[in-house]
Every structure is written in C-alpha cells, then in structure tokens.
Design a protein around this motif. Sequence first.
Motif, PDB file in Angstrom:
ATOM      1  N   VAL A  14      78.471  92.359  93.276  1.00  0.00           N
ATOM      2  CA  VAL A  14      78.651  91.017  93.349  1.00  0.00           C
ATOM      3  C   VAL A  14      80.225  90.900  93.357  1.00  0.00           C
ATOM      4  O   VAL A  14      81.042  91.899  93.443  1.00  0.00           O
ATOM      5  CB  VAL A  14      78.420  90.401  91.964  1.00  0.00           C
ATOM      6  N   ALA A  15      80.755  89.951  93.889  1.00  0.00           N
ATOM      7  CA  ALA A  15      82.245  89.599  94.072  1.00  0.00           C
ATOM      8  C   ALA A  15      82.554  88.127  93.724  1.00  0.00           C
ATOM      9  O   ALA A  15      81.630  87.113  93.928  1.00  0.00           O
ATOM     10  CB  ALA A  15      82.607  90.129  95.322  1.00  0.00           C
ATOM     11  N   PRO A  16      83.749  87.808  93.262  1.00  0.00           N
ATOM     12  CA  PRO A  16      84.077  86.454  93.218  1.00  0.00           C
ATOM     13  C   PRO A  16      84.139  85.711  94.823  1.00  0.00           C
ATOM     14  O   PRO A  16      84.549  86.134  95.648  1.00  0.00           O
ATOM     15  CB  PRO A  16      85.750  86.547  92.796  1.00  0.00           C
ATOM     16  N   VAL A  17      83.816  84.518  94.600  1.00  0.00           N
ATOM     17  CA  VAL A  17      83.682  83.696  95.985  1.00  0.00           C
ATOM     18  C   VAL A  17      85.196  83.574  96.317  1.00  0.00           C
ATOM     19  O   VAL A  17      86.010  82.860  95.720  1.00  0.00           O
ATOM     20  CB  VAL A  17      82.865  82.489  95.677  1.00  0.00           C
ATOM     21  N   GLY A  18      85.334  84.004  97.536  1.00  0.00           N
ATOM     22  CA  GLY A  18      86.531  83.779  98.306  1.00  0.00           C
ATOM     23  C   GLY A  18      87.547  84.979  97.961  1.00  0.00           C
ATOM     24  O   GLY A  18      88.859  84.956  98.551  1.00  0.00           O
ATOM     25  N   ALA A  19      87.238  85.972  97.358  1.00  0.00           N
ATOM     26  CA  ALA A  19      87.937  87.212  97.314  1.00  0.00           C
ATOM     27  C   ALA A  19      88.215  87.898  98.560  1.00  0.00           C
ATOM     28  O   ALA A  19      87.651  87.737  99.435  1.00  0.00           O
ATOM     29  CB  ALA A  19      87.483  88.276  96.086  1.00  0.00           C
ATOM     30  N   THR A 549      85.441  80.896  87.268  1.00  0.00           N
ATOM     31  CA  THR A 549      85.173  81.848  88.439  1.00  0.00           C
ATOM     32  C   THR A 549      83.885  81.898  88.997  1.00  0.00           C
ATOM     33  O   THR A 549      82.779  82.225  88.207  1.00  0.00           O
ATOM     34  CB  THR A 549      85.697  83.430  88.281  1.00  0.00           C
ATOM     35  N   GLU A 550      83.489  81.626  90.117  1.00  0.00           N
ATOM     36  CA  GLU A 550      82.048  81.607  90.735  1.00  0.00           C
ATOM     37  C   GLU A 550      81.889  83.126  91.426  1.00  0.00           C
ATOM     38  O   GLU A 550      82.618  83.723  92.125  1.00  0.00           O
ATOM     39  CB  GLU A 550      82.101  80.463  91.929  1.00  0.00           C
ATOM     40  N   TRP A 551      80.831  83.620  91.211  1.00  0.00           N
ATOM     41  CA  TRP A 551      80.261  85.000  91.739  1.00  0.00           C
ATOM     42  C   TRP A 551      78.943  84.760  92.627  1.00  0.00           C
ATOM     43  O   TRP A 551      78.497  83.986  92.643  1.00  0.00           O
ATOM     44  CB  TRP A 551      80.034  85.729  90.480  1.00  0.00           C
ATOM     45  N   ALA A 552      78.965  85.772  93.669  1.00  0.00           N
ATOM     46  CA  ALA A 552      77.704  85.869  94.423  1.00  0.00           C
ATOM     47  C   ALA A 552      77.483  87.198  94.785  1.00  0.00           C
ATOM     48  O   ALA A 552      78.397  88.073  94.657  1.00  0.00           O
ATOM     49  CB  ALA A 552      78.145  84.896  95.832  1.00  0.00           C
ATOM     50  N   LYS A 553      76.392  87.585  95.380  1.00  0.00           N
ATOM     51  CA  LYS A 553      76.333  88.996  95.766  1.00  0.00           C
ATOM     52  C   LYS A 553      77.049  89.138  96.882  1.00  0.00           C
ATOM     53  O   LYS A 553      77.660  88.213  97.512  1.00  0.00           O
ATOM     54  CB  LYS A 553      74.795  88.963  96.384  1.00  0.00           C
ATOM     55  N   LEU A 554      77.659  90.427  97.026  1.00  0.00           N
ATOM     56  CA  LEU A 554      78.711  90.771  98.002  1.00  0.00           C
ATOM     57  C   LEU A 554      78.556  90.189  99.352  1.00  0.00           C
ATOM     58  O   LEU A 554      79.439  89.740  99.957  1.00  0.00           O
ATOM     59  CB  LEU A 554      78.986  92.312  98.075  1.00  0.00           C
ATOM     60  N   HIS A 555      77.330  90.167  99.868  1.00  0.00           N
ATOM     61  CA  HIS A 555      76.900  89.621 101.077  1.00  0.00           C
ATOM     62  C   HIS A 555      77.000  88.303 101.288  1.00  0.00           C
ATOM     63  O   HIS A 555      77.126  87.660 102.615  1.00  0.00           O
ATOM     64  CB  HIS A 555      75.915  90.338 101.768  1.00  0.00           C
ATOM     65  N   GLN A 556      76.960  87.764 100.348  1.00  0.00           N
ATOM     66  CA  GLN A 556      77.181  86.169 100.235  1.00  0.00           C
ATOM     67  C   GLN A 556      78.430  85.617  99.583  1.00  0.00           C
ATOM     68  O   GLN A 556      78.696  84.198  99.848  1.00  0.00           O
ATOM     69  CB  GLN A 556      75.987  85.704  99.273  1.00  0.00           C
TER      70      GLN A 556
END
Length: 560
Positions: A14-19, A549-556
């Motif tokens: 996962v990654a933070p949205v916009g990172a 912080t918003e998170w999503a799967k890395l590809h998303q």
Amino acid sequence: MRWFGGCAPGKQPVAPVGARLVWRDPPMWTVGDDVPGHLRTLERPNGKLAIFGPCSATERDLELALSSRAFASAAGEWAGSYTAVGVGPTGTVELVTDATGASPVYTVATPDGHVWGSSAFALASLAKGTVDTDWMGAYLRERNAPAPGGHSAWAGVRPVPPGHVLAWRPDGTPSLTQWWTPSAQPAGAAVAALRWALSEGVRVRVEGVPTTSDVAGMDSTTVALLAARHGQVTGMTLHPADVTDGGDLRYAQALGDEAVLLTRFPLTTRHLPFAEASVPLPATDEPAPSTAVWAMFSEQLRAVATAGSGCHLTGDGGDNLFTVPPTHLVHLARRGQLLRLVRDSMDWARLRRQDPRPLIAAALRGDAGRIGRTKRLRPTWLTSEIPEPVMTTTTDPDALLVASIRNVARAAKSELQLADALGVALHNPYFDGAVMDAVVSAGAEVRFSARRYKPLLADSFADVLPRAHRRRASKGVFVGDFHQGLRLNLRHLLTLADGRLAAMGLINPDPLRATMHAAALGARTVWPPLLSAIAAEAWLAAVERGPRTEWAKLHQAGAQ
C-alpha cells in the motif's frame, strides 16, 4: 507534513495517496516537498540504498556501505540526522535507525504486511487511528520517564528502537538487532570526535542554503558560528521588548563575526506562554514540547520563513548533552576515590542548594539513576488508573545519558513537524547520532563539572566561541513568564480541564483547575506535569482537526 516510508517485502503493498515513489520494489515513498540533498539513493548490481535526511556521507562512503557485510554499522557512522535503508541482491531489506532517535521510524502491522514510516500520525490511519492511552498516561505522569515498551502515542503504531536495524527477508519475515553501543575513548579523542560530528552535521545542512539560526546561549551560538564558515547566517536573538541590553543580547553582540548578521525578535505580552496564537497548532506525532509557547514560536517561525531561510538551526539538545548531573560519582565510589567523591558532591550540592548526603549515599549504593533526579510528587489531578513511572536503577551513567537524550530527541521531532507546517526546515544538530556518540565516549567524569559551564563543548570549540561565551556560566530563567501567561489566559485554560483527557479518564478536572488558579496567583508550581496536561489537551484538539492520511493499494494510490 513531510515524511517518508515504505512497505516490507512479500505481500500486497500500500502507499499514501499522492506519494512520490522512490522505489517500487520494495515500495518506498516520500510525502511533501523534498528538501534538496536530503534524499540520496544509490543502485548497483549488488543492491541499492537510500538515505533520508541530512547526511555527511560521500558517494564513496555510500559505495563502501552498500558493499559492506555490516551495512548497519557502515551506514550509521556518518554525521547528520538520517535513516538508512539498504536492499540486498536477494531482496532482503535493512532499515537502520539513528542512534538518538531524532529521526524516529515507526511500523504498523496490516493484513497486507508491515508498513513503516517516519510519522506515527500518518501511520495511525492504517491502525486503529486512536491515541494509545497507556502512552498518554505515562506522558502525563512523567514525560521524561520511558513510555511503555513498544508504544507510541498512537495505538497499534510501534516505534523501531533507536540504534537498531530492522530487517525483512524477501518473504516479509522481520528481525531486529542492535547496531549501536556506546564506546569509550580518551578525552582528547572525544573532543576531536565531537568537533567533527557537530561541524559536519552543521555543514551538510547549510551548504548552499540560506541559513538562519538562534543566537542566544553557548549551544546555539556554536552552531551559528559553525554555519557561518559556509556562508552568511542570519542570527536571531529573542528578548523582552523593553530590554535592549544585557542577557542574551549582550552575548550576541560579543560574537564579532561579520558572517553572522544579527537580528532581534522582541517579545511582548502577546508572546507569553499560553497566549492565543494567530496560527492554529498543527497536528504532530505527539505533543510538542513548545506547545505552551506556540504563540511565540509560531511568530518566530514565520519571521524565519519571511527571511527566506532554507535551514533554521537551534541549540536544542545542548543542555541535555553538556549540563549533566554528577552520575560519575558511582564510578568514583566503585574505584574508592572517596575524596573526589565528597568534593564533587559538595560542589554539586552547593550549586543546587541541596544536601550532599543523598548524593553520596546513592553513589555508594551504585544507584546512578537517583543522582541528579528530583522525584516529583504525583499531581493531584491524575486519576488512579495512571501508574507510577518506571525509573531506571542503574550503575551506568552512559546508559542514563543515552536514555535521556533519546527521550528528548524523539519528542523534538514534533518541533520539526510544527516548523514544517509553516514552511520552515528546522534542524537540531545536537541530537545527531554522531554527536551523542562522541559525547558518551568521553566518559562521565569528563562530561561533568560544577566549576565550568559545559566543559566538553567549550574545549571542543575553544577557537570558535568568543571568550565571553566560553566563560558564560548560566542562562535565563522564564518561570515568571509562565505565571503571568497563565494568569492572563486563565479563563481559556480552565476550559481545558473538562476536555478530552477528562473524557479519556486520565485526569480529574477539579484538582487541575485548582492548580491552575494557584499558579495564576503566583504560587510555587511544579510546571512539567502541568505543562504536559495542557500540551496533551491542545495536541488532542490538533489531531482531531488535522487531515488523516489516505491509503490505497500501490497500483491505485496515484503514486508518482
């Protein structure tokens, strides 16, 4: 908020949205505006590494660390304040924390594997997103005592211990080992090591960057003069508006260095502790030590930003390193040096206006932990659910100093986050791991003196500091400002007693209000626990306002 992080290998990342991605495999990112030169990477067939934060390593140093069989030790010996991450050819990841914890790293366990990052607040939204009440209770009882092991201010977010390497195998299996331990060396070698560590730590922050610095006591003056070797520095001295000479102003005027452009920051009643600030308190990883003086600190930061500073230096941490209690008495007792034991005990007791006999008794018992430590009575407003602090009993003065520095350095990270929210890159070079390593290596007997002010620092920079600063023996006391500030802002502060801490069952409002009333009237006040309660209440309000912080799967995640 500016921060960085990544995922352990082996599972769905996962990654933070916009990172912004540093690497995709293993996933690693940064959030916020990067500081030029504070993210360095190296990729070779035998692996790759990343350095987050100001670091003195040359390109050759990075090459040697990457090829070293002991990556953690090689990557941890440079000057500066940074976190190192290495990836081996098989996919093993090694995350190296700094020796002091001034660049803290946290982890959180998710169904998709472990995620790590430099911000506990940012990671909290992957966990429960709630405050850890055990940590908060320990903070309210004694903020300088260790919090429960493995806890941060946020439930489910775990700190990686300073001076350790957290490694993950390619399948995500973690391991934790210690890479840093104190070492001893002769006094002359320790002086040289301190000179190198602090000089280099300042250099890597200020080279090619518009620089400002506090200029007040010996600590901030030293870093300002070191910075001036690399370009013009704007030095800022805080002073009461109705005082135009003496105190810190007199010492600032004694600098005589044309590379330090001296400016003044006059303080009025609107800068008093507890005054309402024009800027809301930003959300941070934990309550910031400067919360009570945010009205003053935020205006200073805005003045620094207006000056175009790319780096603002402080002397924070210098007192913790160089103004130390006589824990060396334990060593003297162990070696039978009773005459010096009695002499140093008398000197310290005379300086502090206290009875020397408890010092001598503690030294003879081998209890370094009780030397120089004042046990505070339990505040009446704390509820019974908050246990007594666990105070270390040890014969090792070095271990005591390290534990103290780590606690203060971790908390100081929240100060950097406050400054970051106002566009200022704040730096505390005295919390650098190489600086602490040099100080600890000198030995407790070299660090202590009741007859000289900060002898280790003065000896290390005898050719840098003006004579007036080397001979300085004290600094200002601002207790009166806190009484006045509380009195002028009492109505607002009283409303905090029935706030979030009370709802959490951690404080009793009536006794807290009574203590505030007494302090406003000028009664003798034990300030640290009262300041902790006020800071914690303000911090809880700040994190409620602060964006999560918003998170999503890395590809998303939309990572760049």
